[in-house]
Motif scaffolding. Structure first.
Motif, mmCIF file in Angstrom:
data_model
loop_
_atom_site.group_PDB
_atom_site.id
_atom_site.type_symbol
_atom_site.label_atom_id
_atom_site.label_comp_id
_atom_site.label_asym_id
_atom_site.label_seq_id
_atom_site.Cartn_x
_atom_site.Cartn_y
_atom_site.Cartn_z
ATOM 1 N N GLN C 231 56.108 86.899 12.848
ATOM 2 C CA GLN C 231 54.827 86.017 13.488
ATOM 3 C C GLN C 231 55.394 85.549 14.933
ATOM 4 O O GLN C 231 54.777 85.736 15.900
ATOM 5 C CB GLN C 231 54.498 85.109 12.707
ATOM 6 N N HIS C 232 56.679 85.366 14.699
ATOM 7 C CA HIS C 232 57.355 84.757 16.026
ATOM 8 C C HIS C 232 57.496 85.554 17.081
ATOM 9 O O HIS C 232 57.250 85.396 18.029
ATOM 10 C CB HIS C 232 58.953 84.242 15.575
ATOM 11 N N ARG C 233 57.794 86.937 16.676
ATOM 12 C CA ARG C 233 57.932 88.037 17.596
ATOM 13 C C ARG C 233 56.564 88.187 18.152
ATOM 14 O O ARG C 233 56.417 88.499 19.444
ATOM 15 C CB ARG C 233 58.656 89.171 16.986
ATOM 16 N N ALA C 234 55.657 88.228 17.378
ATOM 17 C CA ALA C 234 54.302 88.745 17.525
ATOM 18 C C ALA C 234 53.742 87.742 18.808
ATOM 19 O O ALA C 234 53.229 88.170 19.732
ATOM 20 C CB ALA C 234 53.287 88.813 16.518
ATOM 21 N N ILE C 235 53.922 86.498 18.746
ATOM 22 C CA ILE C 235 53.340 85.380 19.669
ATOM 23 C C ILE C 235 54.001 85.711 20.848
ATOM 24 O O ILE C 235 53.406 85.731 21.860
ATOM 25 C CB ILE C 235 53.814 84.060 19.130
ATOM 26 N N ILE C 236 55.519 85.797 20.690
ATOM 27 C CA ILE C 236 56.166 85.833 21.952
ATOM 28 C C ILE C 236 55.586 87.416 22.827
ATOM 29 O O ILE C 236 55.643 87.340 23.931
ATOM 30 C CB ILE C 236 57.759 85.987 21.941
ATOM 31 N N ASN C 237 55.643 88.280 21.986
ATOM 32 C CA ASN C 237 55.263 89.934 22.743
ATOM 33 C C ASN C 237 53.769 89.488 23.411
ATOM 34 O O ASN C 237 53.645 90.094 24.398
ATOM 35 C CB ASN C 237 55.272 90.807 21.626
ATOM 36 N N THR C 238 52.813 89.065 22.555
ATOM 37 C CA THR C 238 51.416 89.048 23.083
ATOM 38 C C THR C 238 51.259 88.164 24.330
ATOM 39 O O THR C 238 50.813 88.534 25.301
ATOM 40 C CB THR C 238 50.736 88.437 21.850
ATOM 41 N N TYR C 239 52.234 87.003 24.311
ATOM 42 C CA TYR C 239 52.113 86.016 25.540
ATOM 43 C C TYR C 239 52.933 86.998 26.823
ATOM 44 O O TYR C 239 51.982 86.825 27.740
ATOM 45 C CB TYR C 239 53.124 84.792 25.106
ATOM 46 N N LEU C 240 53.815 87.558 26.475
ATOM 47 C CA LEU C 240 54.451 88.218 27.670
ATOM 48 C C LEU C 240 53.575 89.410 27.999
ATOM 49 O O LEU C 240 53.476 89.617 29.386
ATOM 50 C CB LEU C 240 56.033 88.850 27.379
ATOM 51 N N SER C 241 52.874 90.157 27.156
ATOM 52 C CA SER C 241 52.376 91.593 27.587
ATOM 53 C C SER C 241 51.036 90.848 28.305
ATOM 54 O O SER C 241 50.617 91.454 29.596
ATOM 55 C CB SER C 241 51.947 92.219 26.280
ATOM 56 N N LEU C 242 50.659 89.888 27.926
ATOM 57 C CA LEU C 242 49.311 89.339 28.715
ATOM 58 C C LEU C 242 49.611 88.780 30.015
ATOM 59 O O LEU C 242 48.847 89.129 30.737
ATOM 60 C CB LEU C 242 48.565 88.299 27.677
#
Lengths: 424, 424, 424
Positions: C231-242
């Motif tokens: 979940q932690h990785r998913a939050i960071i990845n989505t934030y950066l990709s956006l």
């Protein structure tokens, strides 16, 4: 002193008085550790109270600033007052302990005033609204807490979503105040007020921001002060009731609006009726289909109210209800109380297991007994199911009577007050 | 190469450079497990930064697209840059570990640029804003972290709500940049800029969306990086200070606005001043009445600022402050620092129990001692209360000086840059 | 019976049927205790589905009411239907247990219909949209769950952010339905439809509310059903990709829009493409720079799509895509699947530690073995990395084929239906 200066003086006087009372009475509740679940629930309710109500009322194109601005100002001043009023009934060493829970309860109390404001929007001045709000919060807290502490009545009725104590109370208080105010207006004043009450494309879209945020966060409103199983059920029930009332309100709007259109007032308001209607039984075993049925009923009732009942009340009782609060908070609130009474009447221990005494604490036996499931002693009044149902109805009647009497008196006493500030 | 192509090249160059730097430096922080409380606080701050600031500035009817669009673009590119800048001061094996907390800190850092943008809106091009933002974030991180690591100063001062490091810094940086830019403009250019600065009914309502979301989620901004008792107090203090500043801003707006109206600029901005003013002492024992008093002061100060100080600065110092940032972030930020110094000066161990060393770590004794309440060794610099107060003031002065000097230099260096893209 | 009455009858019939099915099948999931993390994630997704999608589509000045109103109505009726459809594949004692997780999955399922609605907005009546939605939800659940339970295929592919099953599915379903509907329209009908598709200043600002809330809460959409490290990785990845897709979309919009302006359609849509593109690999070790690179790619691709591909499709394939869904959900969804396949092909146990089998459960050995790190037995299909990559591609192909075939058939079967209600 001119009216202008007097009005400003009153505004400042209220805020300074609150400050002084906080100085004497309010202290941090040291026993409370930061508990985050309630804080995040609180934030959802905060959005509903400060953004949802304000924007919902912005559908009137002439009152866009007023509805959002007055809502903001009233709520900001009255949350402070609500913390004090609630605290006076819960003094500990003559001090009021304040915690995040106090903020939640203050926001919920203020919702009742904002509901009343929906009745009166455009009919009153800001100063009238503030004075009304100060009285209404005090009466609300008395109705809720004196009843609880002294009459041993209210806490022991179930109203987790505050449909009786907030929605019904706020609606009938506002309607009674509107009735009182209309006694002192000339006919053509009222007509000119009403001519301002039209919406346009943009104002209707702003109102939808309010509607949709209210709709989205309503499950938090109905479940913030619950926990565990109860909270879980309350979330699901509110979600389903809202979904069903939204769908049904659209369908009934299509039936009752000519020219194959939907009426934006129904879309903005009646879609939310399910949240009110489920409020008093939100943590009960109403089952998912029960929540949907109640939502459908509320959505239909609310649209019918807008089309037939509000005009009838306006014409025959001379009560003007600007935002149609009776259809969103009044009738669905009464429906909520009736449904809670029916469910209380059929609630059995086998159905709820030990949860029964969480929802209806008065039904627990009078002799304290240790309950293995919750690892604590429970004690109640030994009420039967039918007695509990009777108390639910009694709470409804008391609330409506208190709201109407005090709302009327507030309206009467308010009639000479006048405040010139507006955004128009 | 035409200006047009050059500008696009710069935009892409910045994003590609960030990508390359991420490739070299940034890795997941494996030691961080998904911690949800900080994530939900983060989401509230995310709403403030990306929605709140953007819509708040949309009150200018000619800059609706620009304020929301530029805010969106600037924030998106600068959060990436802020992660890098902060990371360079916290390298671990030459890598920057990234976690949800990094995202929180990036959002907060970017807030300082968006505050400066509020000063400059309509006076600069997008490219100038981006270059300013890149410099400002770097300076912000230097001010914050070099000061902390090298001078052993900042981490040990209390500023939980970032009133000094974000609000004051962003406001004075922007004002200094505006001062620098105005040196190079002809008088009638400035006049024509200003003629675009009017609002209309719709743009004012859009701005209210920004205001109200900022107002609602501000307690999360001020408490996101705290925990336990501290966080609990920070939430309550921010809530009360905001409520009081909202009510007082309305009252003072009524006093200072002719024709018995409220001024929407006050409603949109000064209502928020309490959130800034409480920021540096948000977790201290200011008590509920102290938070209310500070909110009242900030609300009044901010309205007075809009009515008297901003026009005076514009006329006499030739600093044009489009959104009146000085009144919402500048003066309330300075007030916050002064109040934090006063509270630091009177803080005693008996008042805070062991919490004193959480808020003022430098006040702990220099000899490490095992503290039974928190079950860990604590060690500080053995500062006295008065010394701590002095450090709070010193941090304010350093921040203002750094902001003004670097803001001015950024404005100067920016003056020849020009970017043609706009939404107008 | 007139068309008018028939249409209302259908609306009510759907809601009543849902009520009856809930009565027979749906009961509270007693095994679920109120779990708060998922509830707060749910609220973010709830904002995206009910507010984000509705306002995003409000950019068309003639369809402001319709996009927000139809979105609200469709979503409210279809979340109930989605709970039923999902439940039929997970019956327990012939009952469907309902929990907060059911609400999350219902909201996500409905998102696929709202994506398809973006293609068809202005081309269909409300009744057509409802019938399409009912079919689409059923097909969506079949594609997702029959594939999972019977073919042992889908659950074992990685698509945590639902880029394949929701975004790609919804986009191609809608495009195929639009293709089918256009077969039965006369040329000048289509032209007149298109003439309604323009935006104005106010409608574009309303749309930005949708864009920004979608952008802000997307990390919750992509991580709601994950936990811990994932979940932690998913939050960071989505934030950066956006963030990267936002910045890149602005830059490419500047390149491709004449007159040194940005195109609001790009700002409203392409800024979000990074959220879709990262969805299928959101919890994988794509690394921060990988997330940024993917976001940049998606942002650029989406703007290029709006400028070149959508007009080409319209002209040559006669598929009209009102909101440009192909550029926000279609192509980025396909990109997401391809990237997930590449990452699956290179995933090694040393890179993910024990997390590998959380993300790709089918890669665990066929012989159950006790894993010391997670303290439980794990068992899978013993897939190799390349096999897993193949399955990711297979899931994409199946989803696109199912979406196109069923979308086309739905469009064909829908062509004779007509519903008169509108807000226009």
């Amino acid at each position: 002193m001119s009216d202008h200066r007097r009005d400003v003086f009153v505004l400042l006087f209220v805020q300074v008085t609150i400050f002084i009372l906080f100085g004497y009475f309010v202290r941090y509740d040291e026993s409370q550790k930061g508990e985050n679940t309630i804080y995040f629930m609180f934030q959802d309710i905060h959005v509903m109270v400060f953004l949802g109500f304000g924007f919902l009322m912005a559908f009137l194109k002439k009152y866009g600033y007023s509805s959002i601005g007055f809502n903001f100002f009233l709520a900001a001043i009255l949350v402070q007052w609500a913390i004090l009023c609630r605290g006076f009934f819960h003094l500990s060493n003559l001090k009021i302990p304040i915690s995040v829970e106090s903020l939640v309860e203050a926001d919920i109390a203020v919702a009742s005033v904002l509901i009343s404001m929906g009745v009166l929007l455009g009919q009153t001045t800001l100063l009238q609204l503030i004075i009304m709000g100060i009285i209404e919060i005090a009466v609300y807290q008395c109705n809720f807490y004196v009843g609880d502490e002294i009459l041993k009545l209210y806490l022991k009725i179930a109203d987790a979503g505050a449909s009786i104590f907030v929605h019904t109370f706020g609606a009938y208080f506002g309607l009674a105040a509107s009735f009182a105010l209309s006694r002192f207006k000339r006919k053509n004043d009222i007509e000119s007020d009403k001519s301002l009450e039209s919406s346009n494309y943009t104002s209707d879209l702003f109102a939808m921001i309010g509607t949709i945020f209210l709709w989205i966060y309503w499950p938090s409103f109905n479940s913030a002060e619950l926990s565990g199983d109860d909270q879980h059920r309350a979330i699901i029930n509110t979600y389903l009731s809202l979904a069903a009332s939204c769908a049904t309100a659209f369908a009934f709007s299509a039936i009752l609006t000519p020219d194959t259109k939907f009426d934006m007032v129904h879309v903005q308001n009646s879609t939310l009726a399910g949240g009110v209607a489920i409020g008093a039984s939100v943590n009960m075993m109403i089952q998912p289909y029960g929540a949907i049925f109640l939502g459908m009923l509320a959505g239909a009732l609310s649209v019918i109210g807008y089309n037939y009942i509000t005009p009838w009340i306006d014409r025959n009782l001379h009560i003007h209800d600007t935002c149609g609060v009776h259809n969103l908070h009044g009738m669905p609130g009464v429906l909520a109380a009736l449904v809670s009474a029916i469910l209380a009447a059929i609630a059995t221990e086998s159905q709820y297991h030990t949860g029964l005494y969480d929802i209806f604490p008065a039904r627990a036996p009078t002799i304290p007994s240790f309950n293995q499931d919750v690892y604590r002693h429970i004690q109640g009044d030994g009420r039967t199911a039918m007695q509990q149902a009777g108390y639910q109805i009694l709470a409804l009647i008391m609330t409506v009577v208190v709201a109407i009497v005090t709302g009327f008196l507030t309206g009467i006493s308010n009639k000479t007050l006048c405040f010139h500030y507006s955004f128009l």
